[in-house]
Design a protein around this motif. Structure first.
Motif, mmCIF file in Angstrom:
data_model
loop_
_atom_site.group_PDB
_atom_site.id
_atom_site.type_symbol
_atom_site.label_atom_id
_atom_site.label_comp_id
_atom_site.label_asym_id
_atom_site.label_seq_id
_atom_site.Cartn_x
_atom_site.Cartn_y
_atom_site.Cartn_z
ATOM 1 N N ASN A 70 -27.614 11.395 -9.884
ATOM 2 C CA ASN A 70 -28.314 10.120 -10.015
ATOM 3 C C ASN A 70 -27.923 9.170 -8.894
ATOM 4 O O ASN A 70 -26.802 9.236 -8.370
ATOM 5 N N SER A 71 -28.846 8.289 -8.561
ATOM 6 C CA SER A 71 -28.576 7.182 -7.640
ATOM 7 C C SER A 71 -28.915 5.895 -8.376
ATOM 8 O O SER A 71 -30.017 5.766 -8.935
ATOM 9 N N GLU A 72 -27.966 4.930 -8.386
ATOM 10 C CA GLU A 72 -28.189 3.703 -9.139
ATOM 11 C C GLU A 72 -27.828 2.479 -8.301
ATOM 12 O O GLU A 72 -26.882 2.514 -7.497
ATOM 13 N N PHE A 73 -28.575 1.406 -8.522
ATOM 14 C CA PHE A 73 -28.430 0.159 -7.783
ATOM 15 C C PHE A 73 -28.064 -0.955 -8.766
ATOM 16 O O PHE A 73 -28.701 -1.093 -9.812
ATOM 17 N N TYR A 74 -27.048 -1.761 -8.407
ATOM 18 C CA TYR A 74 -26.576 -2.850 -9.263
ATOM 19 C C TYR A 74 -26.424 -4.123 -8.432
ATOM 20 O O TYR A 74 -26.150 -4.061 -7.222
ATOM 21 N N GLY A 78 -22.888 -6.664 -11.891
ATOM 22 C CA GLY A 78 -22.796 -5.425 -12.650
ATOM 23 C C GLY A 78 -24.044 -5.068 -13.418
ATOM 24 O O GLY A 78 -24.021 -4.145 -14.244
ATOM 25 N N GLN A 79 -25.160 -5.759 -13.154
ATOM 26 C CA GLN A 79 -26.412 -5.470 -13.850
ATOM 27 C C GLN A 79 -27.203 -4.395 -13.092
ATOM 28 O O GLN A 79 -27.372 -4.485 -11.876
ATOM 29 N N LYS A 80 -27.697 -3.423 -13.819
ATOM 30 C CA LYS A 80 -28.445 -2.340 -13.197
ATOM 31 C C LYS A 80 -29.828 -2.825 -12.773
ATOM 32 O O LYS A 80 -30.547 -3.456 -13.547
ATOM 33 N N LEU A 81 -30.185 -2.502 -11.540
ATOM 34 C CA LEU A 81 -31.480 -2.880 -10.982
ATOM 35 C C LEU A 81 -32.472 -1.727 -11.031
ATOM 36 O O LEU A 81 -33.642 -1.912 -11.385
ATOM 37 N N TYR A 82 -31.987 -0.536 -10.669
ATOM 38 C CA TYR A 82 -32.894 0.604 -10.547
ATOM 39 C C TYR A 82 -32.058 1.879 -10.517
ATOM 40 O O TYR A 82 -30.922 1.885 -10.035
ATOM 41 N N GLY A 83 -32.615 2.955 -11.025
ATOM 42 C CA GLY A 83 -31.946 4.252 -10.974
ATOM 43 C C GLY A 83 -32.973 5.356 -10.858
ATOM 44 O O GLY A 83 -34.126 5.209 -11.294
ATOM 45 N N GLU A 84 -32.552 6.463 -10.259
ATOM 46 C CA GLU A 84 -33.447 7.607 -10.121
ATOM 47 C C GLU A 84 -32.626 8.887 -10.054
ATOM 48 O O GLU A 84 -31.474 8.874 -9.609
ATOM 49 N N PRO A 85 -33.203 10.014 -10.487
ATOM 50 C CA PRO A 85 -32.498 11.291 -10.336
ATOM 51 C C PRO A 85 -32.456 11.716 -8.878
ATOM 52 O O PRO A 85 -33.286 11.277 -8.065
ATOM 53 N N TYR A 201 -24.266 8.161 -7.583
ATOM 54 C CA TYR A 201 -24.068 7.421 -6.328
ATOM 55 C C TYR A 201 -24.462 5.972 -6.600
ATOM 56 O O TYR A 201 -25.595 5.700 -6.995
ATOM 57 N N PHE A 202 -23.523 5.030 -6.401
ATOM 58 C CA PHE A 202 -23.751 3.629 -6.732
ATOM 59 C C PHE A 202 -23.851 2.773 -5.468
ATOM 60 O O PHE A 202 -23.046 2.929 -4.542
ATOM 61 N N ARG A 203 -24.812 1.857 -5.464
ATOM 62 C CA ARG A 203 -24.858 0.772 -4.485
ATOM 63 C C ARG A 203 -24.801 -0.534 -5.275
ATOM 64 O O ARG A 203 -25.640 -0.786 -6.134
ATOM 65 N N ASP A 363 -30.708 0.159 0.366
ATOM 66 C CA ASP A 363 -30.229 -1.014 -0.355
ATOM 67 C C ASP A 363 -31.087 -2.254 -0.121
ATOM 68 O O ASP A 363 -30.701 -3.364 -0.508
ATOM 69 N N ILE A 364 -32.268 -2.080 0.465
ATOM 70 C CA ILE A 364 -33.231 -3.173 0.477
ATOM 71 C C ILE A 364 -33.603 -3.553 -0.960
ATOM 72 O O ILE A 364 -34.015 -4.673 -1.240
ATOM 73 N N ILE A 365 -33.433 -2.592 -1.873
ATOM 74 C CA ILE A 365 -33.638 -2.882 -3.304
ATOM 75 C C ILE A 365 -32.707 -4.003 -3.755
ATOM 76 O O ILE A 365 -33.134 -4.959 -4.423
#
Length: 411
Positions: A70-74, A78-85, A201-203, A363-365
């Protein structure tokens, strides 16, 4: 045909292996007096793993890395913005693998040494100059450890795979220099329990307020359940002095930005303080070139197209360069024409990625959400931007970088 490969990094070793698999011999000249297992984490995206598989090293890489699921953006709260497999979970034929860069280099080096033999990789050779004539290239090296001149090397062609500070590139572009815009990074690896599922993988955050990239690179086999967690701290400051590649990092230079990032799923400050050593690096690239190939000499990997380490794409592009060169040089035609055909195939796509990594990285997200929310915690993210809009930003980068599911399935 005698091929001299200048630089024994990822691209150089992959090229040597690829040429040997096609029946073409080469010799690698590396500036380091000895090759050691150093470095922190690196992610091999599915199109990089496609090239690794072609070199016959898929199983070796999978055995020592972590397959990213998974790739996840916060945001920095600490709030999750978006995630994808990611990888196989996202429909790719091959996995996405996070690995210690030193482990990757060791696997490539061992394979190249086994194929080329003990004389196929020569260390302690720094390129000093070169000259071309109608039949070949004369390379002048000096001994890195002593500075003494070494015997000249004669080759039919030479390929500069000698990294961001390429001596080969400097010969053709004497005023060449890196582009630094005030972004510095600090890196470390921390032993700890897995974060969430242990394969994400976290950004977190953005360059404007401080950004962290965090992902696991290996499991321990001692029954502890611990992992090695790779992290990168990035800070942009308008008045910043460029970090030094050769210095250790100081906590006081960057920890204050992150020390209060305590989430219910991670204490970022504790993660940072758990690493030893900490390394510092500048975030630099170089403006795209209009020409890589000069007669019997060309550039590949970071020597040709150094890019910001965003999107995990630098290693993939170096591996694709190596395969493209190996295919063309093994075709049996004029080697100079092969080098020019390689440049035609690879120069424009990599230039596009260099520019995209500057302006629209993954990380433009984070940046987009930060703009829309005013850098404050949100109640409902959909009030500001939808998941479909964020997914479109992610998919656009994959398309440009060449690792959409469709693109990764084809060379």
């Amino acid at each position: 045909m005698k091929i001299a490969i200048i630089g024994g990094g990822i691209a150089g070793l992959a090229l040597a292996i690829g040429l040997h698999r096609r029946g073409v011999e080469s010799r690698v000249y590396e500036a380091a007096p000895q090759l050691r297992e150093i470095g922190v984490g690196i992610t091999l995206l599915p199109h990089a793993m496609r090239e690794i598989a072609e070199l016959g090293l898929l199983d070796a890489i999978r055995a020592v890395g972590i397959e990213t699921q998974n790739s996840e953006f916060y945001n920095r709260f600490g709030q999750k913005l978006y995630g994808e497999p990611r990888g196989v979970a996202a429909g790719y034929a091959l996995p996405e693998v996070a690995i210690n860069r030193g482990k990757l280099h060791t696997i490539l080096y061992a394979e190249a040494l086994a194929r080329l033999g003990p004389d196929g990789i020569v260390t302690d050779h720094s390129l000093a100059d070169m000259a071309q004539d109608e039949t070949g290239v004369t390379l002048q090296f000096c001994q890195t450890s002593s500075g003494q001149a070494l015997p000249e090397v004669r080759a039919n062609i030479a390929i500069g795979c000698d990294g961001v500070n390429s001596a080969t590139r400097k010969i053709f572009y004497p005023d060449d220099k890196v582009v630094f815009t005030g972004i510095n990074t600090w890196r470390g690896v921390t032993r700890r329990k897995p974060i969430l599922d242990g394969s994400t993988y976290f950004r977190v955050g953005s360059l404007r307020t401080g950004k962290m990239v965090i992902y696991p690179i290996s499991n321990f086999d001692d029954g502890s359940g611990d992992q090695l967690i790779n992290w990168v701290a990035e800070i942009e400051r308008s008045s910043s002095t460029m970090n030094d590649w050769n210095k250790g990092g100081r906590l006081d230079d960057f920890l204050p930005t992150f020390k209060d990032w305590r989430f219910d799923w991670l204490d970022v400050g504790a993660l940072i303080k758990g690493a030893d050593p900490i390394l510092e690096y500048p975030m630099v690239d170089k403006d795209p070139l209009s020409q890589w190939t000069f007669g019997r000499v060309t550039l590949a990997g970071d020597a040709a197209h150094p890019m910001y380490p965003r999107g995990s794409n630098g290693s993939a592009q170096g591996l694709i360069d190596a395969r493209t060169l190996a295919d063309l040089l093994a075709s049996g035609g004029d080697p100079q024409a092969a080098l020019k055909a390689y440049e035609t195939a690879r120069l424009a796509p990599t230039a596009k990625i260099v520019q995209t990594n500057r302006t629209s990285p993954p990380d433009i997200i984070n940046l987009r959400v930060e703009e829309l929310t005013g850098d404050r915690p949100f109640v409902h993210l959909d009030d500001h931007i939808t998941q479909d809009e964020l997914r479109a930003l992610s998919d656009n980068y994959k398309r440009i970088a060449g690792f959409s599911v469709e693109a990764a399935a084809a060379k």
